[in-house]
Structure formats: C-alpha cells, structure tokens
Design a protein around this motif. Sequence first.
Motif, PDB file in Angstrom:
ATOM      1  N   GLN A  77       8.454 -19.922  -4.776  1.00  0.00           N
ATOM      2  CA  GLN A  77       7.193 -19.269  -4.418  1.00  0.00           C
ATOM      3  C   GLN A  77       7.396 -18.207  -3.345  1.00  0.00           C
ATOM      4  OE1 GLN A  77       4.960 -22.768  -3.316  1.00  0.00           O
ATOM      5  NE2 GLN A  77       4.078 -23.019  -5.372  1.00  0.00           N
ATOM      6  N   GLU A  78       8.298 -18.475  -2.407  1.00  0.00           N
ATOM      7  CA  GLU A  78       8.523 -17.535  -1.306  1.00  0.00           C
ATOM      8  C   GLU A  78       9.209 -16.258  -1.779  1.00  0.00           C
ATOM      9  OE1 GLU A  78      10.820 -19.801   1.419  1.00  0.00           O
ATOM     10  OE2 GLU A  78       9.105 -20.852   2.299  1.00  0.00           O
ATOM     11  N   LYS A  79      10.276 -16.389  -2.569  1.00  0.00           N
ATOM     12  CA  LYS A  79      11.026 -15.231  -3.063  1.00  0.00           C
ATOM     13  C   LYS A  79      11.419 -15.479  -4.512  1.00  0.00           C
ATOM     14  CE  LYS A  79      12.965 -14.046   1.495  1.00  0.00           C
ATOM     15  NZ  LYS A  79      14.227 -13.830   2.275  1.00  0.00           N
ATOM     16  N   PRO A  80      10.472 -15.317  -5.426  1.00  0.00           N
ATOM     17  CA  PRO A  80      10.727 -15.680  -6.831  1.00  0.00           C
ATOM     18  C   PRO A  80      11.868 -14.913  -7.479  1.00  0.00           C
ATOM     19  CG  PRO A  80       8.685 -14.412  -6.603  1.00  0.00           C
ATOM     20  CD  PRO A  80       9.106 -14.793  -5.233  1.00  0.00           C
ATOM     21  N   ASN A  81      12.096 -13.671  -7.086  1.00  0.00           N
ATOM     22  CA  ASN A  81      13.113 -12.846  -7.743  1.00  0.00           C
ATOM     23  C   ASN A  81      14.466 -12.844  -7.036  1.00  0.00           C
ATOM     24  OD1 ASN A  81      11.267 -11.994  -9.765  1.00  0.00           O
ATOM     25  ND2 ASN A  81      10.391 -10.506  -8.330  1.00  0.00           N
ATOM     26  N   LYS A  82      14.581 -13.627  -5.964  1.00  0.00           N
ATOM     27  CA  LYS A  82      15.871 -13.705  -5.277  1.00  0.00           C
ATOM     28  C   LYS A  82      16.857 -14.489  -6.141  1.00  0.00           C
ATOM     29  CE  LYS A  82      18.022 -14.861  -0.837  1.00  0.00           C
ATOM     30  NZ  LYS A  82      19.273 -15.324  -1.405  1.00  0.00           N
ATOM     31  N   VAL A  83      18.063 -13.970  -6.272  1.00  0.00           N
ATOM     32  CA  VAL A  83      19.076 -14.642  -7.079  1.00  0.00           C
ATOM     33  C   VAL A  83      19.457 -15.964  -6.417  1.00  0.00           C
ATOM     34  CG1 VAL A  83      21.413 -14.525  -8.007  1.00  0.00           C
ATOM     35  CG2 VAL A  83      19.948 -12.492  -8.023  1.00  0.00           C
ATOM     36  N   ALA A  84      19.403 -17.040  -7.190  1.00  0.00           N
ATOM     37  CA  ALA A  84      19.736 -18.366  -6.665  1.00  0.00           C
ATOM     38  C   ALA A  84      21.186 -18.723  -6.958  1.00  0.00           C
ATOM     39  CB  ALA A  84      18.806 -19.420  -7.275  1.00  0.00           C
ATOM     40  N   VAL A  85      21.616 -18.510  -8.212  1.00  0.00           N
ATOM     41  CA  VAL A  85      22.953 -18.907  -8.635  1.00  0.00           C
ATOM     42  C   VAL A  85      23.578 -17.788  -9.464  1.00  0.00           C
ATOM     43  CG1 VAL A  85      24.325 -20.580  -9.954  1.00  0.00           C
ATOM     44  CG2 VAL A  85      22.312 -21.348  -8.668  1.00  0.00           C
ATOM     45  N   VAL A  86      24.861 -17.527  -9.210  1.00  0.00           N
ATOM     46  CA  VAL A  86      25.650 -16.581 -10.007  1.00  0.00           C
ATOM     47  C   VAL A  86      26.846 -17.343 -10.557  1.00  0.00           C
ATOM     48  CG1 VAL A  86      27.026 -14.466  -9.996  1.00  0.00           C
ATOM     49  CG2 VAL A  86      24.947 -14.613  -8.604  1.00  0.00           C
ATOM     50  N   GLU A 116      13.273 -18.484 -12.094  1.00  0.00           N
ATOM     51  CA  GLU A 116      13.836 -18.841 -13.391  1.00  0.00           C
ATOM     52  C   GLU A 116      14.465 -20.231 -13.351  1.00  0.00           C
ATOM     53  OE1 GLU A 116      15.107 -14.348 -14.962  1.00  0.00           O
ATOM     54  OE2 GLU A 116      16.495 -15.561 -13.748  1.00  0.00           O
ATOM     55  N   LEU A 117      15.145 -20.524 -12.264  1.00  0.00           N
ATOM     56  CA  LEU A 117      15.783 -21.832 -12.105  1.00  0.00           C
ATOM     57  C   LEU A 117      14.729 -22.938 -12.072  1.00  0.00           C
ATOM     58  CD1 LEU A 117      18.095 -23.785 -11.459  1.00  0.00           C
ATOM     59  CD2 LEU A 117      17.989 -23.021  -9.076  1.00  0.00           C
ATOM     60  N   ALA A 148      23.300 -39.952 -17.182  1.00  0.00           N
ATOM     61  CA  ALA A 148      24.686 -39.524 -17.021  1.00  0.00           C
ATOM     62  C   ALA A 148      24.784 -38.050 -17.402  1.00  0.00           C
ATOM     63  CB  ALA A 148      25.600 -40.367 -17.898  1.00  0.00           C
ATOM     64  N   PHE A 149      25.278 -37.232 -16.485  1.00  0.00           N
ATOM     65  CA  PHE A 149      25.294 -35.781 -16.679  1.00  0.00           C
ATOM     66  C   PHE A 149      26.719 -35.277 -16.487  1.00  0.00           C
ATOM     67  CE2 PHE A 149      23.835 -31.482 -14.755  1.00  0.00           C
ATOM     68  CZ  PHE A 149      24.004 -30.855 -15.982  1.00  0.00           C
ATOM     69  N   CYS A 150      27.335 -34.866 -17.580  1.00  0.00           N
ATOM     70  CA  CYS A 150      28.705 -34.374 -17.525  1.00  0.00           C
ATOM     71  C   CYS A 150      28.801 -33.067 -18.293  1.00  0.00           C
ATOM     72  CB  CYS A 150      29.664 -35.403 -18.121  1.00  0.00           C
ATOM     73  SG  CYS A 150      31.398 -34.926 -18.010  1.00  0.00           S
ATOM     74  N   ALA A 151      28.830 -31.959 -17.574  1.00  0.00           N
ATOM     75  CA  ALA A 151      28.891 -30.634 -18.195  1.00  0.00           C
ATOM     76  C   ALA A 151      29.642 -29.691 -17.270  1.00  0.00           C
ATOM     77  CB  ALA A 151      27.489 -30.100 -18.465  1.00  0.00           C
ATOM     78  N   SER A 152      30.179 -28.622 -17.844  1.00  0.00           N
ATOM     79  CA  SER A 152      30.907 -27.629 -17.071  1.00  0.00           C
ATOM     80  C   SER A 152      29.951 -26.839 -16.184  1.00  0.00           C
ATOM     81  CB  SER A 152      31.630 -26.655 -18.015  1.00  0.00           C
ATOM     82  OG  SER A 152      32.471 -27.336 -18.901  1.00  0.00           O
ATOM     83  N   ILE A 208      25.266 -21.502 -15.739  1.00  0.00           N
ATOM     84  CA  ILE A 208      24.058 -20.968 -15.123  1.00  0.00           C
ATOM     85  C   ILE A 208      22.901 -21.948 -15.249  1.00  0.00           C
ATOM     86  CG2 ILE A 208      23.047 -19.754 -17.112  1.00  0.00           C
ATOM     87  CD1 ILE A 208      23.540 -18.405 -13.519  1.00  0.00           C
ATOM     88  N   ASN A 209      23.005 -22.884 -16.221  1.00  0.00           N
ATOM     89  CA  ASN A 209      21.934 -23.860 -16.433  1.00  0.00           C
ATOM     90  C   ASN A 209      22.224 -25.217 -15.804  1.00  0.00           C
ATOM     91  OD1 ASN A 209      20.260 -22.150 -18.040  1.00  0.00           O
ATOM     92  ND2 ASN A 209      21.655 -22.477 -19.762  1.00  0.00           N
ATOM     93  N   TRP A 210      23.416 -25.416 -15.241  1.00  0.00           N
ATOM     94  CA  TRP A 210      23.796 -26.738 -14.733  1.00  0.00           C
ATOM     95  C   TRP A 210      22.767 -27.265 -13.745  1.00  0.00           C
ATOM     96  CZ3 TRP A 210      24.713 -29.796 -10.587  1.00  0.00           C
ATOM     97  CH2 TRP A 210      25.510 -30.922 -10.759  1.00  0.00           C
ATOM     98  N   LEU A 211      22.414 -26.446 -12.756  1.00  0.00           N
ATOM     99  CA  LEU A 211      21.503 -26.906 -11.716  1.00  0.00           C
ATOM    100  C   LEU A 211      20.088 -27.084 -12.262  1.00  0.00           C
ATOM    101  CD1 LEU A 211      21.480 -27.702  -8.761  1.00  0.00           C
ATOM    102  CD2 LEU A 211      20.856 -25.353  -8.185  1.00  0.00           C
ATOM    103  N   ALA A 212      19.696 -26.268 -13.241  1.00  0.00           N
ATOM    104  CA  ALA A 212      18.371 -26.418 -13.841  1.00  0.00           C
ATOM    105  C   ALA A 212      18.260 -27.761 -14.555  1.00  0.00           C
ATOM    106  CB  ALA A 212      18.101 -25.265 -14.811  1.00  0.00           C
ATOM    107  N   TYR A 213      19.293 -28.141 -15.301  1.00  0.00           N
ATOM    108  CA  TYR A 213      19.276 -29.434 -15.985  1.00  0.00           C
ATOM    109  C   TYR A 213      19.279 -30.577 -14.968  1.00  0.00           C
ATOM    110  CZ  TYR A 213      20.548 -26.698 -20.143  1.00  0.00           C
ATOM    111  OH  TYR A 213      20.575 -25.794 -21.169  1.00  0.00           O
TER     112      TYR A 213
END
Length: 545
Positions: A27-36, A51-52, A75-79, A82-87
């Motif tokens: 909400q504070e900075k919606p367009n700030k990049v969170a993860v690259v 987006e995250l 149980a969460f096992c993935a490489s 860009i979606n890891w943290l979202a999941y």
Amino acid sequence: MKSYFHNPRDFTFVYETLPDRMKKLAQEKPNKVAVVMYYSERDRFQITRKELYDKAVKFARALMKLGLKKGERVAFCASNSINWLAYDLGIIIAGGISVHLLMGEYDIKFALAGCSFVVLEKSEHWDDLLAVAEIAPGGLITSESFPSLKLGMSVSASTRPGEALLISELLDEVDKMDSKKYTNFPFVDPEDFVFTKQTSGTTGIPKRVKHTHFNVMNCPQSYGEMDAFTDSDVRFNSRHMAYTVGYPFDLFTTGLTHVSGCPTFLNDYDNLDYLVKIWRQEGCTILDLPPNKFSDLRGFDCRVKTIDSTGDLLTKEMIDGSLSIAETMIVAYSSVEALNICHRVFKRSNLHEHIDGMLGRPSQGVEVKIVDEFGAVVEQGMAGVVYVRCPWMSTGYWDIGTVRPHGWLETSDVAIMLPEGDLILKGKTTEFILRGELKLLTQFVESYVDRHQDVNKTVAVNIPDANGKDNLCCCVQTYPGQKLEDEALLDFCMANMHDKYVFEWLPVIPKYFLEFEEFPELLTGKIDKMKTREIAIERLKATKK
C-alpha cells in the motif's frame, strides 16, 4: 569475570504478521520492486510489492478452495524464482505453515512427515514422492508412509506427474471466480507458527525448526537497526530462499529490494565479472557472498555499503579483500533456531582488531554464556560450549522434544569469550580429533591450511588406525590449475602453524593430505563433513592395498 554477555535492546518489538507487513508495504509503495531474480546472464525477472502481494492472495484463495485449514503444514520445495515468495506468502495468508525444504536422498521421510499439502518442482523430487505415495485425479495423495498427506501441487508443467495439480492452472481458476469468494482468510496471530526451516543435518538427521511471525519480524531488527538498513537499500543474496540466510527477512522488516536467482549460476566462480555487473545494474548496497570470492574483489570498479558473511570463519585477509569494494564488512554468527546471535562490523580503521575465529559480539537483545561440561559458566578466556537466549528463539522442533532449561539454547559450538563480549570460535563439539584424553579442534588446522596460496578449501577429518588412534587428514580443494603437493603443504604447515605441537609429544600437523575436486554437500550447501570423512577413509584404504 564470567563468560556471560547481554546486549540490551534499544528498539521496540513489532507485533505484526508477515502478511500484514507485506500488505502495508504494497500500500505504501505499490510499484517499488520487491524481488529481482537472475537465472542466467540473459534471464532477469522482477516483481513489485503490489504484484507480489496480489499473487500471494490469489494463491491463498486457491488453497482455501482446496480445503487447506489453519495450522496445516505445506511442504514447499522449489527453486528460487520470481514466484517463490508469493507462493510462500500465499500458504501463510491461507493459515498454513510453510515447510521450507531442500529435499534430497536422505530426508524425504523426515521432510514430509506431518504435512497435509506438498508443493514440488523438480522431477527427481516427484520421483521420491511417487516411490512412497500414489496421486489420484485432482492431486489427491494416498500414502502409508505419510498418512497426513492429502494433496500434491506442481510449480512446473514440464515436470508434474499427470494427476498432480498445477499452480498456474489453480491461479487461472481463481481469476474466473467471484472476487469475494474464498477471501475470508483465517485470523493469524503474530505468535502463530509461520514457517519451518531445516537444520543442515550435520548429525545425519536434519531437524525441522518452528518459527513464529514474531520471531521473523523482530530478529532482523536487532541486526538491521544497528547497521541502518532502509527501504532504499538493495540486498544481493546468492543463497537458496529456503535456507535461513537466503530468506528475505529484511524485505519484510525494512522494505528493501531482494536480488537473488539461481544459486548455481550466482555462486559460479567463473561468473564474478557478471556478478559485479549485476550489482552495478541493480544498485546493490548490501552483498551476501561466500568468502572464497573476497580476495578476488580487488580491482573491481564497484562500491557498496556493506558485505555480509554468515556461517563461515573469516580471516583478516578475506575481510581486507571485501573492504576493497565495501565500506564495511559484517561478520555474523547465527543458527536456524536462534537466527541472529552475534555480529561485528569491520572497517579499515578497526581491521586490526580481528582475531581468527571471531564470531562477533552478541547482537541487541541477545544473551550469550560459555559453559563447561557440568553446565557452569566458565571464566572469560576459557573454552566451553556456547549457550544462547533471545526473545525470537524458535519454540522447538516438529520431530523431537525440546528441552531448554531457563530458555537457553545449547549450540554445538565451542568458543571463548573476550572481556568486550567477542566470541572466538574454537571448534564444534562434533568436530574433534582425539589424542589420548585430549581433543584437538579441526577448525584450528583448517584455518591454517586454508592460508596456502593454492588452497581454496580445507576439511580436516580424523582417520582411525588399526589401534583405534585418530590420525589427522586434511582433505584439500585447490584453486583451478593448481596441483596438490603433499610435501609443500607439510612444509607450509610446519612453518606457519603457531602451535605445531599442543605439547612436545602431541603432534597436530596432518599425517595425510588428500586432494578433492569438489566436496560432498549437505542440502543447505554446507560441506558434508561426515561424507567427506567416509570418502577419505576409503581412499586411504585403497592406497594401502
């Protein structure tokens, strides 16, 4: 003076959940990049805060539709992706507990125990699961080995078994639903469990450590506030996000941008030129790097605020190399259970204060004591086992009971405490070479052999002889193009080890040297010393035949 030190905290605790914090950041900075994320020189992806958070909410709705209940483990096992943290965050929003895994051959029977859902990516991990379970249409799992497992989901379409659910398809279904459906997420308290991290398994069996939202939100502040990290910083971290030191803690606590990617690519010694290009391009101010790169940083036209290193002993030469591009170098000491324990900030002006084996001073809010085999606190300067107590300590393990008298965590580290509170590591309770009634610390030997100009990494192990006596063997990995010469290394040890003999009759110079192209690794990326010792014993047996 007794070996006890407490660094009082001067910050206020945060009583907030990870989803609440991520929502606020979005909400504070919606367009700030969170993860690259970088997967190669050509593959760069990014995701903004909004987006995250939106993708995490979408995945949480999909999990609610599938019947995930509050407190159930996923149980969460993935490489890294860009979606890891979202999941991961989606599991948490839905009320689940995310069990972060780095699955391998030895731990599937421990990793999946007690889990209700499983999220996998790689085909070899699906093969491990299908060896002990069956998947019916709709991703339904039946397994005698894991009776609690109910549902299987795949991150990748190319590797999923035919009956497993595909996350991208689940998210598409959410897009077609009424926007208010499956949005009544369960109440989550800051003291509820948020995720589980695995220990490295140095004893052969990894432990699954439970952490709460409170732990995650407050531990990094004891570290970040002292070193003035803000949301304008950009952290580069080459570790897997399932690994404790690879998880983006300070994305949540300070709002900084987290730059990561494929650990194999980002930790490739030959990619250093391109890594520097990434740091410049992303405006990285904080670098988490393995110390074997530090000496190679000299000569690069790059400046950052600080370089972090956790989990490895650093020499003064390594720190000096890091300061060729960084204003400060942070030596940190942590554990999966206690998270941040100690750290020390080095600059050119205080580099002379560094001592081999230095772990740092207790961070804000942390208590440390050094005790003997009877549990008594030893005098300063005397070696003993490190005990830790702090407010963000893990509450225990899923697999085994937890006994912590008066809240103290017993580590496997042996250290001494200096008057200023600095801890100097002397070894581990599990890593000694026996000489009669005495114990020699393997790290002592490793730290000296590592200083040879041709040596990249050393692992010292004990090799029993026919009489049951331990002999010291140094397993050595040289730099590319270099060749191990036993006599040269022996001469180097004789000339450079300050205490070549603990007593006149007690040699600590290695009896054997073995060259390794690479060392076997645990799931966390640490060297598997037990396996290294097994290989060394077999190789030495073969040479005697």
